[in-house]
Design an enzyme around this catalytic site. Structure first.
Site, mmCIF file in Angstrom:
data_model
loop_
_atom_site.group_PDB
_atom_site.id
_atom_site.type_symbol
_atom_site.label_atom_id
_atom_site.label_comp_id
_atom_site.label_asym_id
_atom_site.label_seq_id
_atom_site.Cartn_x
_atom_site.Cartn_y
_atom_site.Cartn_z
ATOM 1 C CB ILE A 22 74.107 65.932 -27.448
ATOM 2 C CG1 ILE A 22 72.919 65.794 -28.419
ATOM 3 C CG2 ILE A 22 74.989 67.110 -27.824
ATOM 4 C CD1 ILE A 22 71.877 66.897 -28.326
ATOM 5 C CG ASP A 70 72.317 67.163 -9.051
ATOM 6 O OD1 ASP A 70 72.192 67.804 -10.115
ATOM 7 O OD2 ASP A 70 71.398 67.049 -8.212
ATOM 8 C CE1 TYR A 172 64.465 70.553 -22.458
ATOM 9 C CE2 TYR A 172 63.568 71.524 -24.459
ATOM 10 C CZ TYR A 172 64.554 70.805 -23.820
ATOM 11 O OH TYR A 172 65.652 70.359 -24.533
ATOM 12 C CE LYS A 176 67.686 72.550 -22.895
ATOM 13 N NZ LYS A 176 69.082 72.136 -22.711
ATOM 14 C CB THR A 207 69.669 61.577 -27.557
ATOM 15 O OG1 THR A 207 68.560 62.291 -26.991
ATOM 16 C CG2 THR A 207 70.390 62.473 -28.553
HETATM 17 N N1 LIG Z 1 67.667 65.106 -28.003
HETATM 18 C C1 LIG Z 1 67.069 66.196 -28.437
HETATM 19 O O1 LIG Z 1 66.176 66.132 -29.310
HETATM 20 C C2 LIG Z 1 67.483 67.543 -27.911
HETATM 21 C C3 LIG Z 1 66.989 68.672 -28.566
HETATM 22 C C4 LIG Z 1 67.349 69.928 -28.120
HETATM 23 C C5 LIG Z 1 68.180 70.048 -27.020
HETATM 24 N N2 LIG Z 1 68.642 68.931 -26.390
HETATM 25 C C6 LIG Z 1 69.526 69.131 -25.239
HETATM 26 O O2 LIG Z 1 70.737 68.431 -25.444
HETATM 27 C C7 LIG Z 1 71.300 68.110 -24.170
HETATM 28 C C8 LIG Z 1 71.694 66.650 -24.175
HETATM 29 O O3 LIG Z 1 70.516 65.863 -24.273
HETATM 30 P P1 LIG Z 1 70.468 64.451 -25.028
HETATM 31 O O4 LIG Z 1 69.432 64.542 -26.052
HETATM 32 O O5 LIG Z 1 71.841 64.032 -25.376
HETATM 33 O O6 LIG Z 1 69.837 63.551 -23.881
HETATM 34 P P2 LIG Z 1 70.496 62.503 -22.887
HETATM 35 O O7 LIG Z 1 69.405 62.186 -21.928
HETATM 36 O O8 LIG Z 1 71.144 61.418 -23.641
HETATM 37 O O9 LIG Z 1 71.661 63.342 -22.191
HETATM 38 C C9 LIG Z 1 71.467 64.157 -21.074
HETATM 39 C C10 LIG Z 1 72.461 63.736 -20.032
HETATM 40 O O10 LIG Z 1 72.319 64.613 -18.906
HETATM 41 C C11 LIG Z 1 72.456 63.806 -17.760
HETATM 42 N N3 LIG Z 1 71.820 64.442 -16.607
HETATM 43 C C12 LIG Z 1 70.491 64.514 -16.331
HETATM 44 N N4 LIG Z 1 70.303 65.123 -15.158
HETATM 45 C C13 LIG Z 1 71.533 65.436 -14.683
HETATM 46 C C14 LIG Z 1 71.989 66.071 -13.501
HETATM 47 N N5 LIG Z 1 71.139 66.498 -12.544
HETATM 48 N N6 LIG Z 1 73.324 66.233 -13.329
HETATM 49 C C15 LIG Z 1 74.188 65.774 -14.266
HETATM 50 N N7 LIG Z 1 73.823 65.165 -15.400
HETATM 51 C C16 LIG Z 1 72.494 65.006 -15.604
HETATM 52 C C17 LIG Z 1 71.804 62.479 -18.109
HETATM 53 O O11 LIG Z 1 72.232 61.423 -17.257
HETATM 54 C C18 LIG Z 1 72.211 62.299 -19.554
HETATM 55 O O12 LIG Z 1 73.384 61.528 -19.703
HETATM 56 C C19 LIG Z 1 70.243 68.466 -23.134
HETATM 57 O O13 LIG Z 1 70.566 69.712 -22.543
HETATM 58 C C20 LIG Z 1 68.969 68.592 -23.947
HETATM 59 O O14 LIG Z 1 68.034 69.474 -23.358
HETATM 60 C C21 LIG Z 1 68.315 67.679 -26.817
#
Ligand SMILES: NC(=O)c1ccc[n+]([C@@H]2O[C@H](COP(=O)([O-])OP(=O)(O)OC[C@H]3O[C@@H](n4cnc5c(N)ncnc54)[C@H](O)[C@@H]3O)[C@@H](O)[C@H]2O)c1
Length: 267
Positions: A22, A70, A172, A176, A207
């Protein structure tokens, strides 16, 4: 391809922008929507560099600041935002995407303190630290002439699981839910300053977080089938909602938690 009809002037920050999730979709959509000053961060330097290249392939004259770090580290978050503000002299849009799902579905009595702290440190503390740094910087600037009522706009990425519960994901879900109520409270506190703070609550989105292993894909099938639209969303579909909330087209939307979930939370 996510983009916005109205141009996004000024400067943006995106956290969790590495990879193909995202955050990366939001960063690229910002570039497609005319934003030329974009600061991105992620813990993964390699994937962050890929997002920088992708932005430059959309607009080769964009100014992209990329810094790995981080998001749960107060010093890193403050210095990254300080550098971004000093580089661009502004911060108009901030999108907080960095987050983790946790290793597996796990009930409370089986969860270790280390896992609990890691989840909350990245998801809630990271979002809180990012918002604090972004608000501090936005308060230092006047609104742009292109949107005189908006000094800044922050969009946090929460989740449908911040609104409803799910088996084996108490920590989790709570991390959120914390982001959703932090969003509302910051929106109340900074309305008088012309800053809007909203969040997007994605459903199951395709993702790396949801597709990294066959076990994860299998575990998510029931959640996909509960939603009336019965499919995963795409990162671009979330990015479209994020950009709308960033923009002055959402000028009267404040403290909102916008679900982008194919109907999961209405079922
Ligand atoms: N994919 C889904 O179904 C979904 C659903 C609801 C919410 N989300 C939320 O959307 C957001 C993005 O998730 P996504 O699905 O794109 O997954 P993703 O894993 O592709 O992206 C998350 C990013 O956060 C980075 N990250 C992890 N730990 C970190 C840290 N300590 N410091 C800095 N960066 C860090 C990762 O390297 C990664 O690039 C997240 O907050 C996730 O909880 C995702």
């Amino acid at each position: 391809m996510a983009s916005l009809a109205r141009h996004l002037f000024g400067a943006a920050v995106v956290t969790g922008a590495g990879g193909t999730g995202i955050g990366a979709a939001v960063a690229k959509a910002l570039a497609r929507s005319g934003c030329t000053k974009i600061a991105i961060t992620d813990i993964n330097l390699n994937t962050l560099a890929q997002t920088k290249e992708a932005i430059l392939s959309i607009n080769s004259s964009a100014h992209v600041l990329h810094r790995p770090g981080d998001i749960s580290d107060e010093h890193f978050v403050d210095s990254f935002h300080h550098e971004a503000f000093n580089t661009f002299s502004r911060l108009d849009y901030a999108v907080n995407c960095a987050g983790v799902l946790g290793d597996k579905t796990i009930k409370a009595v089986d969860m270790s303190m280390d896992s609990f702290d890691r989840l909350n440190n990245i998801n809630y503390r990271g979002s809180w630290l990012s918002c604090r740094a972004q608000l501090r910087n936005m308060l230092r600037q006047d609104p742009l002439p292109e949107h005189p009522k908006q000094r800044g706009s922050i969009v946090n990425i929460a989740s449908q699981l911040g609104i409803v519960g799910r088996p084996g994901a108490a920590a989790y879900c709570a991390s959120k839910a914390a982001i959703i109520n932090m969003t509302r409270s910051n929106a109340i506190d900074y309305s008088d300053d012309g800053i809007r703070v909203n969040c997007v609550c994605p459903g199951v989105i395709e993702t790396p977080m949801t597709t990294s292993s066959p076990e994860m894909a299998e575990a998510l099938k029931p959640a996909i089938n509960i939603a009336p639209m019965k499919r995963m969303g795409t990162p671009d579909e979330v990015a479209d909602a994020v950009l709308f909330l960033c923009s002055s087209q959402a000028s009267f939307i404040q403290g909102h938690a916008l679900v982008v979930d194919g109907g999961y939370t209405i079922n």
